[in-house]
Design a protein around this motif. Structure first.
Motif, PDB file in Angstrom:
ATOM      1  N   THR A 187     -21.142 -82.739  58.527  1.00 11.51           N
ATOM      2  CA  THR A 187     -20.194 -83.683  59.339  1.00 11.51           C
ATOM      3  C   THR A 187     -19.035 -82.798  59.839  1.00 11.51           C
ATOM      4  O   THR A 187     -18.358 -82.663  61.048  1.00 11.51           O
ATOM      5  N   ALA A 188     -18.156 -82.045  58.868  1.00 15.03           N
ATOM      6  CA  ALA A 188     -17.048 -81.195  59.431  1.00 15.03           C
ATOM      7  C   ALA A 188     -17.364 -80.368  60.134  1.00 15.03           C
ATOM      8  O   ALA A 188     -16.599 -79.935  60.899  1.00 15.03           O
ATOM      9  N   ALA A 189     -18.485 -79.615  59.987  1.00 11.99           N
ATOM     10  CA  ALA A 189     -19.134 -78.434  60.900  1.00 11.99           C
ATOM     11  C   ALA A 189     -18.900 -78.864  62.262  1.00 11.99           C
ATOM     12  O   ALA A 189     -18.834 -78.585  63.152  1.00 11.99           O
ATOM     13  N   LEU A 190     -19.805 -80.116  62.436  1.00 16.11           N
ATOM     14  CA  LEU A 190     -19.920 -80.892  63.654  1.00 16.11           C
ATOM     15  C   LEU A 190     -18.755 -81.286  64.577  1.00 16.11           C
ATOM     16  O   LEU A 190     -18.519 -80.894  65.442  1.00 16.11           O
ATOM     17  N   ILE A 191     -18.016 -81.746  63.519  1.00 16.56           N
ATOM     18  CA  ILE A 191     -16.566 -82.018  64.342  1.00 16.56           C
ATOM     19  C   ILE A 191     -16.005 -80.900  64.658  1.00 16.56           C
ATOM     20  O   ILE A 191     -15.123 -81.069  65.703  1.00 16.56           O
ATOM     21  N   GLY A 192     -15.911 -79.939  63.927  1.00 17.72           N
ATOM     22  CA  GLY A 192     -15.184 -78.780  64.106  1.00 17.72           C
ATOM     23  C   GLY A 192     -15.675 -78.133  65.635  1.00 17.72           C
ATOM     24  O   GLY A 192     -14.790 -77.448  66.434  1.00 17.72           O
ATOM     25  N   MET A 193     -17.220 -78.139  65.707  1.00 15.68           N
ATOM     26  CA  MET A 193     -17.702 -77.747  66.958  1.00 15.68           C
ATOM     27  C   MET A 193     -17.494 -78.540  68.068  1.00 15.68           C
ATOM     28  O   MET A 193     -16.922 -77.845  69.162  1.00 15.68           O
TER      29      MET A 193
ATOM     30  N   ARG B 122     -11.029 -79.749  76.051  1.00 15.92           N
ATOM     31  CA  ARG B 122     -10.392 -80.849  76.957  1.00 15.92           C
ATOM     32  C   ARG B 122     -10.704 -82.188  76.395  1.00 15.92           C
ATOM     33  O   ARG B 122     -11.836 -82.525  75.834  1.00 15.92           O
ATOM     34  N   PRO B 123      -9.488 -83.078  76.061  1.00 16.96           N
ATOM     35  CA  PRO B 123      -9.687 -84.179  75.572  1.00 16.96           C
ATOM     36  C   PRO B 123     -10.712 -85.087  76.390  1.00 16.96           C
ATOM     37  O   PRO B 123     -10.575 -85.051  77.663  1.00 16.96           O
ATOM     38  N   GLY B 124     -11.814 -85.613  75.663  1.00 16.30           N
ATOM     39  CA  GLY B 124     -12.650 -86.479  76.343  1.00 16.30           C
ATOM     40  C   GLY B 124     -13.816 -86.747  75.500  1.00 16.30           C
ATOM     41  O   GLY B 124     -13.972 -87.301  74.387  1.00 16.30           O
ATOM     42  N   LEU B 125     -15.026 -86.907  75.860  1.00 11.16           N
ATOM     43  CA  LEU B 125     -16.270 -87.020  75.359  1.00 11.16           C
ATOM     44  C   LEU B 125     -16.723 -86.322  74.123  1.00 11.16           C
ATOM     45  O   LEU B 125     -16.977 -87.158  73.267  1.00 11.16           O
ATOM     46  N   ARG B 126     -16.332 -85.074  73.993  1.00  5.73           N
ATOM     47  CA  ARG B 126     -16.691 -84.311  72.670  1.00  5.73           C
ATOM     48  C   ARG B 126     -15.898 -84.932  71.534  1.00  5.73           C
ATOM     49  O   ARG B 126     -16.021 -85.177  70.395  1.00  5.73           O
ATOM     50  N   HIS B 127     -14.490 -85.187  71.741  1.00  5.76           N
ATOM     51  CA  HIS B 127     -13.385 -85.714  70.822  1.00  5.76           C
ATOM     52  C   HIS B 127     -13.981 -87.153  70.450  1.00  5.76           C
ATOM     53  O   HIS B 127     -13.956 -87.681  69.327  1.00  5.76           O
TER      54      HIS B 127
END
Length: 309
Positions: free
Chosen positions: A138-144, A151-156
């Motif tokens: 999960t940490a690796a996915l969040i970091g990616m 840019r703040p948005g859907l990835r965050h």
């Protein structure tokens, strides 16, 4: 179905409490714009919203002890549904047709998921190695997803939903392990996983604050949908949870997920068009915060607006 009735009932009450707290915090923020935190500490309405948030969180934790993740986590969307009539009544207005459609689709989808995902009370828990593996992945996915410069948005928003969903899955392990009478109350497993819960819960909150700076509607929908998806993956892959009805049950669950997702999108769009919308007030669900934070949204040409947190 009877085996998950306590979890469903607790999740329903938790959603109503969260929604009531959100609407109360929204009204408090609109009346007390610029008020210092010390003055808010003397407000009975603020303490009432904090108490509702705390009660809702506790009810959610208890629900995780009675029902599988595939049931409890999707029911979190009921907070958006409950916020619509509560906010409309408080504001003295009628629920719009789009809100009714979003509510109906969300409820129909959740009903289909409930039929197929209903199972026995959770008995399996993540072992320490499994919890660490989940945390690392999960940490690796969040970091990616939230790498510097993004840019703040859907990835965050996706990262926030995943972090919160994993926190709930780990919370279930803590709850079940801590209430297991065959082992010690505060084992290494309970303490270690509880620390991971705190880390991912805090991370999910910070990521959501970043995501909503780019707008409200789409990020809100993504957070709401990514949360139960992440939890369900853990439940199905590692905790032995299963969908009922074989292939037909899987199809029904997918159809329900699609309906619920579209309902959440409709509710989120309504919130995007109106900063004072009751669903927008759900973003104020920050237990212990003084008031919803107002952060700037990217303005349209010639127009300046704000998003309610």
């Amino acid at each position: 179905m009877s085996t998950v009735l306590p979890a469903v009932a607790l999740s329903l009450v938790s959603a109503v409490a969260y929604a009531a707290a959100a609407v109360a915090q929204e009204r408090l923020a609109s009346r007390a714009s610029g008020t210092g935190a010390l003055r808010l500490l003397g407000s009975g309405a603020w303490w009432w919203s904090v108490a509702l948030n705390a009660a809702a969180a506790l009810l959610h934790v208890v629900a995780l002890a009675y029902g599988p993740l595939t049931v409890v986590q999707p029911l979190g969307a009921l907070t958006l549904v409950a916020a619509v009539p509560l906010g409309a009544r408080t504001a003295g207005r009628r629920v719009s047709p789009a809100e009714w459609r979003g509510t109906a689709l969300t409820l129909l989808g959740l009903a289909a998921i409930l039929v197929t995902a209903s199972g026995p009370a959770p008995g399996e828990v993540l072992s320490v190695p499994q919890a660490l593996a989940v945390a690392g992945a999960t940490a690796a996915l969040i970091g990616m997803l939230s790498r510097p410069g993004a840019r703040p948005g859907l990835r965050h928003a996706t990262a926030s939903g995943v972090a919160s969903g994993v926190a709930s899955a780990l919370t279930q392990t803590v709850t079940v392990a801590a209430t297991d009478r065959t082992g010690p109350l505060l084992s290494v497993q309970v303490i270690g996983v509880a620390l991971l819960v705190a880390a991912f819960a805090a991370g999910g909150l910070l990521l959501s604050q970043t995501a909503y700076r780019g707008g409200l509607g789409a990020p809100l929908a993504v957070v709401t949908l990514a949360n139960p998806t992440a939890a369900a993956v853990i439940g199905l892959a590692l905790l032995g949870e299963r969908l009922q009805g074989g292939p037909a049950g899987v199809l029904l669950a997918l159809a329900g997920a699609g309906l619920a997702s579209w309902g959440v999108v409709l509710l989120s769009r309504a919130a995007h068009r109106d900063d004072d919308h009751p669903v927008a007030a759900v973003l104020a669900l920050q237990p212990g915060s003084a008031a919803p934070e107002r952060v700037p949204r990217q303005p349209a040409p010639g127009h300046l607006t704000t998003v309610t947190r």
